[in-house]
Motif scaffolding. Structure first.
Motif, PDB file in Angstrom:
ATOM      1  N   THR A   1       0.793  -1.321  -0.176  1.00 52.80           N
ATOM      2  CA  THR A   1      -0.025  -0.171  -0.084  1.00 52.80           C
ATOM      3  C   THR A   1       0.880   1.367  -0.090  1.00 52.80           C
ATOM      4  O   THR A   1       0.671   2.111  -0.895  1.00 52.80           O
ATOM      5  CB  THR A   1      -0.822  -0.034   1.329  1.00 52.80           C
ATOM      6  OG1 THR A   1      -1.653  -1.157   1.143  1.00 52.80           O
ATOM      7  CG2 THR A   1      -1.710   1.627   1.352  1.00 52.80           C
ATOM      8  N   GLU A   2       1.861   1.364   0.952  1.00 54.23           N
ATOM      9  CA  GLU A   2       2.697   2.508   1.059  1.00 54.23           C
ATOM     10  C   GLU A   2       3.376   2.656  -0.070  1.00 54.23           C
ATOM     11  O   GLU A   2       3.812   3.851  -0.296  1.00 54.23           O
ATOM     12  CB  GLU A   2       3.057   2.236   2.507  1.00 54.23           C
ATOM     13  CG  GLU A   2       2.291   2.576   3.586  1.00 54.23           C
ATOM     14  CD  GLU A   2       1.430   3.627   3.602  1.00 54.23           C
ATOM     15  OE1 GLU A   2       1.755   4.686   3.073  1.00 54.23           O
ATOM     16  OE2 GLU A   2       0.480   3.785   4.448  1.00 54.23           O
ATOM     17  N   LEU A   3       4.173   1.938  -0.757  1.00 56.05           N
ATOM     18  CA  LEU A   3       5.068   1.586  -2.000  1.00 56.05           C
ATOM     19  C   LEU A   3       4.491   1.583  -3.360  1.00 56.05           C
ATOM     20  O   LEU A   3       5.055   1.372  -4.133  1.00 56.05           O
ATOM     21  CB  LEU A   3       6.211   0.968  -1.528  1.00 56.05           C
ATOM     22  CG  LEU A   3       6.812   0.969  -0.278  1.00 56.05           C
ATOM     23  CD1 LEU A   3       8.232   0.077  -0.324  1.00 56.05           C
ATOM     24  CD2 LEU A   3       7.665   2.568  -0.106  1.00 56.05           C
ATOM     25  N   GLU A   4       3.079   1.587  -3.390  1.00 56.76           N
ATOM     26  CA  GLU A   4       2.499   1.650  -4.456  1.00 56.76           C
ATOM     27  C   GLU A   4       2.881   2.327  -5.515  1.00 56.76           C
ATOM     28  O   GLU A   4       3.254   3.414  -5.528  1.00 56.76           O
ATOM     29  CB  GLU A   4       0.803   1.584  -4.239  1.00 56.76           C
ATOM     30  CG  GLU A   4       0.036   1.329  -5.573  1.00 56.76           C
ATOM     31  CD  GLU A   4      -1.341   1.661  -5.437  1.00 56.76           C
ATOM     32  OE1 GLU A   4      -2.021   1.276  -6.296  1.00 56.76           O
ATOM     33  OE2 GLU A   4      -1.887   2.301  -4.219  1.00 56.76           O
ATOM     34  N   GLY A   5       3.273   1.625  -6.853  1.00 52.23           N
ATOM     35  CA  GLY A   5       3.619   2.533  -8.009  1.00 52.23           C
ATOM     36  C   GLY A   5       5.036   2.483  -7.800  1.00 52.23           C
ATOM     37  O   GLY A   5       5.921   2.895  -8.897  1.00 52.23           O
ATOM     38  N   LEU A   6       5.862   2.185  -6.538  1.00 53.81           N
ATOM     39  CA  LEU A   6       7.488   2.305  -6.725  1.00 53.81           C
ATOM     40  C   LEU A   6       8.031   0.893  -7.155  1.00 53.81           C
ATOM     41  O   LEU A   6       7.519  -0.106  -7.322  1.00 53.81           O
ATOM     42  CB  LEU A   6       7.706   2.646  -5.314  1.00 53.81           C
ATOM     43  CG  LEU A   6       7.258   4.069  -4.965  1.00 53.81           C
ATOM     44  CD1 LEU A   6       7.869   4.243  -3.389  1.00 53.81           C
ATOM     45  CD2 LEU A   6       7.498   5.234  -5.920  1.00 53.81           C
ATOM     46  N   ASP A   7       9.168   1.028  -7.659  1.00 54.94           N
ATOM     47  CA  ASP A   7      10.107  -0.029  -7.806  1.00 54.94           C
ATOM     48  C   ASP A   7      10.618  -0.800  -6.515  1.00 54.94           C
ATOM     49  O   ASP A   7      11.680  -0.237  -6.131  1.00 54.94           O
ATOM     50  CB  ASP A   7      11.161   0.284  -8.885  1.00 54.94           C
ATOM     51  CG  ASP A   7      12.267  -1.118  -9.237  1.00 54.94           C
ATOM     52  OD1 ASP A   7      11.806  -1.922  -8.827  1.00 54.94           O
ATOM     53  OD2 ASP A   7      13.033  -0.764 -10.115  1.00 54.94           O
ATOM     54  N   HIS A   8       9.863  -1.651  -6.003  1.00 55.87           N
ATOM     55  CA  HIS A   8      10.319  -2.194  -4.719  1.00 55.87           C
ATOM     56  C   HIS A   8      10.239  -3.652  -4.824  1.00 55.87           C
ATOM     57  O   HIS A   8       9.344  -4.330  -5.368  1.00 55.87           O
ATOM     58  CB  HIS A   8       9.280  -1.676  -3.619  1.00 55.87           C
ATOM     59  CG  HIS A   8       7.991  -2.004  -3.552  1.00 55.87           C
ATOM     60  ND1 HIS A   8       7.447  -2.785  -2.811  1.00 55.87           N
ATOM     61  CD2 HIS A   8       7.040  -1.751  -4.237  1.00 55.87           C
ATOM     62  CE1 HIS A   8       6.216  -3.054  -3.139  1.00 55.87           C
ATOM     63  NE2 HIS A   8       5.944  -2.126  -3.934  1.00 55.87           N
ATOM     64  N   THR A   9      11.132  -4.500  -4.185  1.00 53.06           N
ATOM     65  CA  THR A   9      11.173  -5.887  -3.993  1.00 53.06           C
ATOM     66  C   THR A   9      11.592  -6.334  -2.654  1.00 53.06           C
ATOM     67  O   THR A   9      12.517  -5.667  -2.056  1.00 53.06           O
ATOM     68  CB  THR A   9      12.580  -6.129  -4.950  1.00 53.06           C
ATOM     69  OG1 THR A   9      12.432  -5.713  -6.391  1.00 53.06           O
ATOM     70  CG2 THR A   9      12.640  -7.652  -5.029  1.00 53.06           C
ATOM     71  N   CYS A  10      10.842  -7.356  -2.159  1.00 54.19           N
ATOM     72  CA  CYS A  10      11.382  -8.127  -1.134  1.00 54.19           C
ATOM     73  C   CYS A  10      12.120  -9.253  -1.483  1.00 54.19           C
ATOM     74  O   CYS A  10      12.268 -10.049  -2.282  1.00 54.19           O
ATOM     75  CB  CYS A  10       9.985  -8.720  -0.654  1.00 54.19           C
ATOM     76  SG  CYS A  10      10.516  -9.810   0.900  1.00 54.19           S
ATOM     77  N   VAL A  11      13.217  -9.232  -0.716  1.00 51.62           N
ATOM     78  CA  VAL A  11      14.297 -10.481  -0.974  1.00 51.62           C
ATOM     79  C   VAL A  11      14.116 -11.274   0.010  1.00 51.62           C
ATOM     80  O   VAL A  11      14.498 -11.049   1.162  1.00 51.62           O
ATOM     81  CB  VAL A  11      15.677  -9.598  -0.956  1.00 51.62           C
ATOM     82  CG1 VAL A  11      16.880 -10.710  -1.117  1.00 51.62           C
ATOM     83  CG2 VAL A  11      15.966  -8.827  -2.203  1.00 51.62           C
ATOM     84  N   ASP A  12      13.684 -12.692  -0.086  1.00 53.83           N
ATOM     85  CA  ASP A  12      13.742 -13.805   0.703  1.00 53.83           C
ATOM     86  C   ASP A  12      14.867 -14.361   0.816  1.00 53.83           C
ATOM     87  O   ASP A  12      15.430 -14.971  -0.147  1.00 53.83           O
ATOM     88  CB  ASP A  12      12.462 -14.657  -0.011  1.00 53.83           C
ATOM     89  CG  ASP A  12      12.025 -15.424   1.154  1.00 53.83           C
ATOM     90  OD1 ASP A  12      12.428 -15.662   2.319  1.00 53.83           O
ATOM     91  OD2 ASP A  12      11.282 -16.577   0.640  1.00 53.83           O
ATOM     92  N   PHE A  13      15.633 -14.235   2.028  1.00 56.07           N
ATOM     93  CA  PHE A  13      16.895 -14.779   2.152  1.00 56.07           C
ATOM     94  C   PHE A  13      16.974 -16.538   1.976  1.00 56.07           C
ATOM     95  O   PHE A  13      15.990 -17.170   2.686  1.00 56.07           O
ATOM     96  CB  PHE A  13      17.304 -14.480   3.678  1.00 56.07           C
ATOM     97  CG  PHE A  13      18.816 -14.907   3.840  1.00 56.07           C
ATOM     98  CD1 PHE A  13      19.844 -14.300   3.048  1.00 56.07           C
ATOM     99  CD2 PHE A  13      19.021 -15.748   4.829  1.00 56.07           C
ATOM    100  CE1 PHE A  13      21.000 -14.629   3.286  1.00 56.07           C
ATOM    101  CE2 PHE A  13      20.346 -16.164   5.012  1.00 56.07           C
ATOM    102  CZ  PHE A  13      21.451 -15.610   4.405  1.00 56.07           C
ATOM    103  N   THR A  14      17.940 -16.778   1.420  1.00 60.83           N
ATOM    104  CA  THR A  14      18.172 -18.181   0.883  1.00 60.83           C
ATOM    105  C   THR A  14      18.945 -19.121   1.998  1.00 60.83           C
ATOM    106  O   THR A  14      19.112 -20.130   1.921  1.00 60.83           O
ATOM    107  CB  THR A  14      18.205 -18.858  -0.564  1.00 60.83           C
ATOM    108  OG1 THR A  14      19.426 -17.909  -0.778  1.00 60.83           O
ATOM    109  CG2 THR A  14      17.197 -18.103  -1.295  1.00 60.83           C
ATOM    110  N   GLY A  15      19.660 -18.187   2.886  1.00 59.89           N
ATOM    111  CA  GLY A  15      20.384 -18.891   3.825  1.00 59.89           C
ATOM    112  C   GLY A  15      21.999 -18.711   3.414  1.00 59.89           C
ATOM    113  O   GLY A  15      22.868 -19.114   4.026  1.00 59.89           O
TER     114      GLY A  15
END
Length: 151
Positions: free
Chosen positions: A137-151
């Motif tokens: 919601t807050e970053l709508e329209g922006l280039d944002h990525t969640c990085v799920d750590f693989t260890g």
């Protein structure tokens, strides 16, 4: 929200992101999780945290930041104050603080490629489905990525 698997810090150092965000407590302690890695690899980000008032609940929903040079690139590291403390069990993530800090980040870094881990859902004990909806919601329209750590 785009989601990728990997190491947020390594991806930032190879040029994937201009800004990386991680959740911090308000106690000026970056002692576990990705915060510890940031503290060790980018001490200026920890120095930015130390310039804030230790133990101040007024920090919730705000951030400190540091510009770092790595591999010939400039990255901004954002210490997002999303929880008051780290002690005990249960939910320590403050959902209202996540809303407020993400709104501020959207305003201040609107033209940046933004990366972050599952803020508040690991050591913060928060519900990722709630937090991810807030971030979307807050970053709508922006280039944002969640990085799920693989260890």
């Amino acid at each position: 929200m785009r989601i990728v698997r990997g190491d947020l810090l390594a991806l930032a150092q190879t040029g994937e992101f201009d800004v990386i965000i991680h959740g911090c407590n308000c106690q000026c302690v970056m002692g576990r999780g990705i915060a510890l890695s940031i503290k060790q690899q980018f001490p200026t980000a920890y120095a930015a945290d130390l310039r804030t008032e230790k133990g101040s609940a007024a920090k919730l929903g705000t951030y400190s930041s540091a510009k770092v040079e790595t591999n010939g690139r400039t990255i901004i590291i954002v210490n997002a104050y999303t929880q008051f403390h780290w002690k005990g069990s249960g939910v320590k993530a403050d959902y209202d603080a996540v809303h407020r800090v993400m709104r501020a980040i959207a305003h201040d870094f609107a033209n940046s490629r933004i990366g972050y881990p599952k803020i508040g859902a690991g050591l913060g004990g928060g519900d990722w489905s709630v937090i991810s909806a807030i971030i979307d919601t807050e970053l709508e329209g922006l280039d944002h990525t969640c990085v799920d750590f693989t260890g």
